[in-house]
Design an enzyme around this catalytic site. Sequence first.
Site, PDB file in Angstrom:
ATOM      1  N   HIS B 145       0.842  -1.206   0.000  1.00 45.18           N
ATOM      2  CA  HIS B 145       0.000   0.000   0.000  1.00 45.18           C
ATOM      3  C   HIS B 145       0.876   1.255   0.000  1.00 45.18           C
ATOM      4  O   HIS B 145       0.645   2.183  -0.766  1.00 45.18           O
ATOM      5  CB  HIS B 145      -0.929  -0.027   1.221  1.00 45.18           C
ATOM      6  CG  HIS B 145      -1.793   1.192   1.365  1.00 45.18           C
ATOM      7  ND1 HIS B 145      -3.103   1.213   0.970  1.00 45.18           N
ATOM      8  CD2 HIS B 145      -1.529   2.413   1.858  1.00 45.18           C
ATOM      9  CE1 HIS B 145      -3.605   2.400   1.204  1.00 45.18           C
ATOM     10  NE2 HIS B 145      -2.670   3.158   1.757  1.00 45.18           N
ATOM     11  N   GLU B 146       1.888   1.255   0.836  1.00 50.27           N
ATOM     12  CA  GLU B 146       2.778   2.420   0.915  1.00 50.27           C
ATOM     13  C   GLU B 146       3.573   2.572  -0.375  1.00 50.27           C
ATOM     14  O   GLU B 146       3.799   3.669  -0.864  1.00 50.27           O
ATOM     15  CB  GLU B 146       3.728   2.305   2.107  1.00 50.27           C
ATOM     16  CG  GLU B 146       3.030   2.310   3.460  1.00 50.27           C
ATOM     17  CD  GLU B 146       2.046   3.454   3.604  1.00 50.27           C
ATOM     18  OE1 GLU B 146       2.297   4.535   3.047  1.00 50.27           O
ATOM     19  OE2 GLU B 146       1.002   3.259   4.239  1.00 50.27           O
ATOM     20  N   HIS B 149       1.639   4.346  -2.906  1.00 53.21           N
ATOM     21  CA  HIS B 149       1.642   5.807  -2.758  1.00 53.21           C
ATOM     22  C   HIS B 149       2.876   6.414  -3.448  1.00 53.21           C
ATOM     23  O   HIS B 149       2.796   7.452  -4.071  1.00 53.21           O
ATOM     24  CB  HIS B 149       1.650   6.191  -1.278  1.00 53.21           C
ATOM     25  CG  HIS B 149       0.278   6.195  -0.654  1.00 53.21           C
ATOM     26  ND1 HIS B 149      -0.806   6.773  -1.255  1.00 53.21           N
ATOM     27  CD2 HIS B 149      -0.173   5.701   0.524  1.00 53.21           C
ATOM     28  CE1 HIS B 149      -1.867   6.622  -0.480  1.00 53.21           C
ATOM     29  NE2 HIS B 149      -1.517   5.966   0.607  1.00 53.21           N
ATOM     30  N   GLU B 228      -6.519   6.786  -1.692  1.00 56.94           N
ATOM     31  CA  GLU B 228      -6.461   5.685  -0.731  1.00 56.94           C
ATOM     32  C   GLU B 228      -7.003   4.408  -1.371  1.00 56.94           C
ATOM     33  O   GLU B 228      -6.378   3.356  -1.296  1.00 56.94           O
ATOM     34  CB  GLU B 228      -7.325   6.056   0.473  1.00 56.94           C
ATOM     35  CG  GLU B 228      -6.684   6.174   1.822  1.00 56.94           C
ATOM     36  CD  GLU B 228      -5.195   6.238   1.874  1.00 56.94           C
ATOM     37  OE1 GLU B 228      -4.603   5.178   2.177  1.00 56.94           O
ATOM     38  OE2 GLU B 228      -4.598   7.291   1.657  1.00 56.94           O
TER      39      GLU B 228
END
Lengths: 187, 464
Positions: B145-146, B149, B228
Amino acid sequence: MTFVLIFLAVLVVCAIFFFALYNKLVGLRNIVKNSWSQIDVQLKRRFDLIPNLVETAKGYMKHENETFVKVTEARAAAMSAIGKGNVKEVGAAAADLDASLAKMLMTFENYPELKANQNFIALQEELSSTENKIAFARQAYNDAVMVFNNAVEMFPTNIIAGMFSFKQSDFFEIEKKEEKEAPKVNF
Amino acid sequence: MWELIEKNKRKSIAVLILMFVLMTLLSGAIGFAIEPQYGAYWGAAFGILLWAVQSLVAYFLGDDIVLHFNMAVVVTPESSPQLYNIVEEMKIASGLAVMPEIYIVQSPGLNAFATGIRPQKSAICVTSGLVESLNRDELQGVIAHEMSHILNRDVLFMTFAGVMLGTITMLSNALLRGTIFANSDRRSRKKNNIPGSHPLVIIVLLLLAVFAPVLARIFYFTISKKREYLADATAARLTRYPIGLASALQKIAKKSSVSFVSKITAPMFIVNPHFAGGDEDSVFAASTHPPIYKRIAILTQLQHGGTVSLGNYQKIYEKEVEKSQLLSNAVLKADTGEKIRAQSVEETAAESAKEVGDILLANAGFKILTCECGLKIKLPPSSTAAKINCPRCKKELCTESGVLSSTASEDGETELVFKRTTLTAWESFPCQCGKFTFQLSPLFRGTYAVCKRCGTKVKIEYPE
């Protein structure tokens, strides 16, 4: 005079368009090459890990020589396949190695003393992570191949691909061997 | 493909431009309130300059400050090999050119964030609590997930948008004070006949001062929430294991509060760090991140679909959240998807203890239901309701997930059979004597189950 100027302008625009498309193709091909070298790096990393793992395990398990021999053979075969650099052959050899490694890891389950060995635990984390990395590198490579192959096939890049003989790349597939050769159990 | 996603940001850029226009208008208005003739131009120029300076500071210093103040420790392959390996795996999957730096912050809260406005120099930071309480698959989901980003350039984007939001709030405060000031000074202005004191102008200015920050905040939160979901989708695609991220989110939701966060960096965290205990009561917390149960519900459904692709995520997103496109059709089409991968074997000690606890409860007659959102509900034997609502996602659940059927066995005798539909959740069904409820754990693999009251033998069949 103006007619010539317009003609020249159109020519220049065409040339710019042409170079942009060519560069796009080259860029995509380089991404494919880079992703392939990632797979290469990880496969080689696994080759380095296997002898260490075998050495550590041998001290604990005296009667599993056959398993070790098979793994070592599969490793040698995969190494020579990589030397040739053919995507499909590497895939097949990697699948063989996967199967024999999986078998070896299964036999480790019977040796609790080995599983408690710190060195062994570290090696096993390395090995399983390297296997994950191979899988993820395959995923990234196939994504890149997909984009590149689409560019080679589709208009307008296909014209330039044809002129400079850009060829479609092969997908990298590792077939699961364990499923085909399920261990037979007799009661 | 990831290059395509990066280009796929027209909507976000449009919103950013809107915010920029709003900011220029506002600072122009301030200039106008002070000096009606040329003040508007000077004001606008001043506003843009203010934003530019703040952005530059954020660009060059950014979260480096956060990391240094909180004594974040750099992770090397030697100091924590597993974490390093997981990050490297995700780096390979995403095709990122440079390995991001990894930091651990000493904090019992469970959270993680990405920094690094330039992807060439990015970092992923996790709390020590996170590393301790998540298993390998869950940690991988969080890191993915990071990584998304970083990959989607969200850090750059949200920093600029965040700084802009800050500037607009600051300017509107200044304007509110400025108009009040101008009013008190009206007498001297009237003498010179300056239009700045006209009541209509003042009303417009006041309206602008009040609504500009509200509008800017709405813009900002729309981008933030979308990013997100997009990072969740990308993470699921990278790991090929959506349920890992889902169960990590569930654990993090209980304990995500971390003290060292500024509001500008909050959107970079996996779960908003400004609320504790999973109550999404704070307005700010509920605005930068979508509700966790929704994120979990989407990921769980993606897992059950069998193939993980951006297109499938988009479909479930439309069903669960809203009919709007996370990505353009071209990107969705280009992604053919991957099969869900197998779970990695390792489990944390706490998890296996919980499994054992569940089995003991099931033996004591408790009914154990697993909701789609991932919550496990334990009903005491005294409860008789046929249906209950999940306390978290409010979905209606049947207390009995299956019924018995009978077939003829090989010997010609009839046999009671229960067909399992899932191997990832608990299943329950009543015995024909009506006094006992069978409880099958996700780990149960026996061929027969026996009723403890009447001794009936039931054959269990498994899905392929």
